[in-house]
Enzyme design. Structure first.
Site, PDB file in Angstrom:
ATOM      1  N   LYS A 189       5.586   1.989   0.304  1.00  0.00           N
ATOM      2  CA  LYS A 189       5.508   2.775   1.026  1.00  0.00           C
ATOM      3  C   LYS A 189       4.982   1.690   2.921  1.00  0.00           C
ATOM      4  O   LYS A 189       4.076   1.675   2.942  1.00  0.00           O
ATOM      5  CB  LYS A 189       5.091   4.194   0.690  1.00  0.00           C
ATOM      6  CG  LYS A 189       5.142   4.957   2.196  1.00  0.00           C
ATOM      7  CD  LYS A 189       4.320   6.665   1.954  1.00  0.00           C
ATOM      8  CE  LYS A 189       4.492   7.721   2.813  1.00  0.00           C
ATOM      9  NZ  LYS A 189       4.216   9.005   3.173  1.00  0.00           N
ATOM     10  N   LYS A 249      10.733   2.723   0.258  1.00  0.00           N
ATOM     11  CA  LYS A 249      10.280   3.856   1.496  1.00  0.00           C
ATOM     12  C   LYS A 249       9.986   3.255   2.614  1.00  0.00           C
ATOM     13  O   LYS A 249       9.014   2.645   2.657  1.00  0.00           O
ATOM     14  CB  LYS A 249       9.983   5.597   0.929  1.00  0.00           C
ATOM     15  CG  LYS A 249       9.501   6.653   1.843  1.00  0.00           C
ATOM     16  CD  LYS A 249       8.494   7.462   1.485  1.00  0.00           C
ATOM     17  CE  LYS A 249       8.614   8.454   2.546  1.00  0.00           C
ATOM     18  NZ  LYS A 249       7.466   9.544   2.548  1.00  0.00           N
TER      19      LYS A 249
HETATM   20  C1  PBG Z   1       3.326  12.096   2.991  1.00  0.00           C
HETATM   21  C2  PBG Z   1       5.082  11.543   3.563  1.00  0.00           C
HETATM   22  C3  PBG Z   1       5.765  11.426   4.548  1.00  0.00           C
HETATM   23  C4  PBG Z   1       7.306  11.201   4.312  1.00  0.00           C
HETATM   24  C5  PBG Z   1       7.186  12.459   3.129  1.00  0.00           C
HETATM   25  N1  PBG Z   1       5.806  12.325   2.632  1.00  0.00           N
HETATM   26  C6  PBG Z   1       4.994  10.920   5.962  1.00  0.00           C
HETATM   27  C7  PBG Z   1       4.130  10.357   6.237  1.00  0.00           C
HETATM   28  O1  PBG Z   1       4.106   9.740   5.772  1.00  0.00           O
HETATM   29  O2  PBG Z   1       4.083  10.132   7.059  1.00  0.00           O
HETATM   30  C8  PBG Z   1       7.987  10.773   5.098  1.00  0.00           C
HETATM   31  C9  PBG Z   1       9.470  11.481   4.649  1.00  0.00           C
HETATM   32  C10 PBG Z   1      10.199  11.069   6.006  1.00  0.00           C
HETATM   33  O3  PBG Z   1      10.507  10.945   6.878  1.00  0.00           O
HETATM   34  O4  PBG Z   1      11.820  11.772   5.612  1.00  0.00           O
HETATM   35  N2  PBG Z   1       3.483  13.303   2.563  1.00  0.00           N
END
Ligand code: PBG
Length: 325
Positions: A198, A250
């Site tokens: 991520k 992601k």
């Molecule tokens: C963290 C989380 C995020 C997203 C999913 N889980 C946000 C982040 O890391 O700031 C982002 C998902 C999206 O942008 O669609 N709980």
């Protein structure tokens, strides 16, 4: 003897039927997961301005939405909760009556046999500082103290009927820690989705609106640097070693190289998350008449599958599933 090319790849593109038969990748509703937001204290769905077409659900309105998703054959739903009260340790996340756990119970009872009920396992929606973990005395995210919160959160979510926990906090050792906590509590069948690779991405912008994020600053001390491909694969392999049942990359579209690497190396399923900013860009361009909306949506999700994702989390899951019928 005629002249001209000996080899003519265009033969396989001559008709719609031929192209369909030659397609290497197909979209199917079962390969899609719908991310959903459930907000505490509302009784009507609330629109999210930066994500036209996506809403924050109430505990009531989420019922019809998941029933529709199940009827369309979508593989799963990933739930995010937005609590009314946030605090330093994210108490709402481990409260069995907290919004996310309450939503998981409702969704599991509505559609738990028809699709896979999944919950986001991260503290950022529940903390007043907006970080994915708890902070130490100097204000940095404390990795090992956060793991203890994740363990409790995992037990609360599994107990609420979530079948697959999405570990999205990017703490070191989170998969092993949560696996051990779940097993000790008897939840040996609760599966883990490691958001292994991520990245600290600008494409999460609209999501922060969607969850009323209170984050100041950024997540660069725990999420991956967008410059790094090899390190993405390293995180993938670590999550698999720690016991992740599924790993995820992601965002999706800007990280298709990482996705292809993961798909080639992984022995467990590899998923990708088409995030809020990817959604918002296409919706905004389409609203301006600059791209063909339906074709762009389909092409974007197809590309993510082609690069190696077995399953795609996408805010268009319901719409796509309907058009695939
Ligand atoms: C963290 C989380 C995020 C997203 C999913 N889980 C946000 C982040 O890391 O700031 C982002 C998902 C999206 O942008 O669609 N709980």
């Amino acid at each position: 003897m005629t002249s001209g090319p000996l080899i003519r790849p265009r033969r396989l593109r001559t008709s719609p039927a031929m192209r369909l038969l030659a397609a290497e990748t197909r979209l199917h509703a079962a390969d899609l997961v719908l991310p959903m937001f459930i907000r505490e204290g509302i009784d009507q769905p609330a629109p999210i301005s930066s994500m036209p077409g996506v809403v924050q659900h109430s505990l009531e309105s989420v019922r019809a939405a998941v029933t529709e998703a199940a009827e369309l054959g979508i593989g799963g739903v990933m739930l995010f909760g937005i609590p009314m009260v946030k605090d330093a340790v994210g108490s709402g996340a481990t409260d069995e009556n907290g919004i996310l756990n309450a939503a998981a119970r409702i969704v599991a009872s509505e559609v738990g046999d028809a699709l896979v009920v999944q919950t986001d396992l991260c503290l950022d929606e529940f903390t007043d500082h907006g970080h994915c973990g708890v902070l130490d005395a100097r204000g940095s995210v404390d990795n090992d103290a956060t793991l203890l919160r994740y363990n409790d959160m995992a037990i609360a979510q599994a107990g609420s009927g979530s079948q697959l926990l999405g570990l999205s906090g990017m703490m070191d050792g989170q998969v092993a820690s949560v696996r051990d906590a779940l097993d000790s509590a008897g939840f040996t069948n609760t599966a883990l989705l490691g958001y292994a690779a991520k990245y600290a991405s600008a494409f999460y912008g609209p999501f922060r609106d969607a969850v009323d994020s209170s984050l100041q600053g950024d997540r660069r001390t725990y999420q991956l640097d967008p410059a790094n491909r090899r390190e993405g694969l390293r995180e993938i392999m670590l999550d698999i070693e720690e016991g992740a049942d599924i790993v995820m990359v992601k965002p999706a579209m800007s990280y298709l190289d990482v996705l292809a690497d993961a798909s080639a190396a992984s022995e467990v399923p590899v998923w990708a998350y088409q995030v809020s900013g990817e959604y918002a860009m296409i919706e905004a361009a389409a609203a301006n008449g600059w791209i063909d909306r339906e074709r762009a949506i389909e092409e974007s999700v197809l590309s993510i599958r082609r690069a190696g994702a077995d399953v795609v989390l996408t805010y268009w899951a319901t719409e796509l599933a309907r058009s695939l019928r």
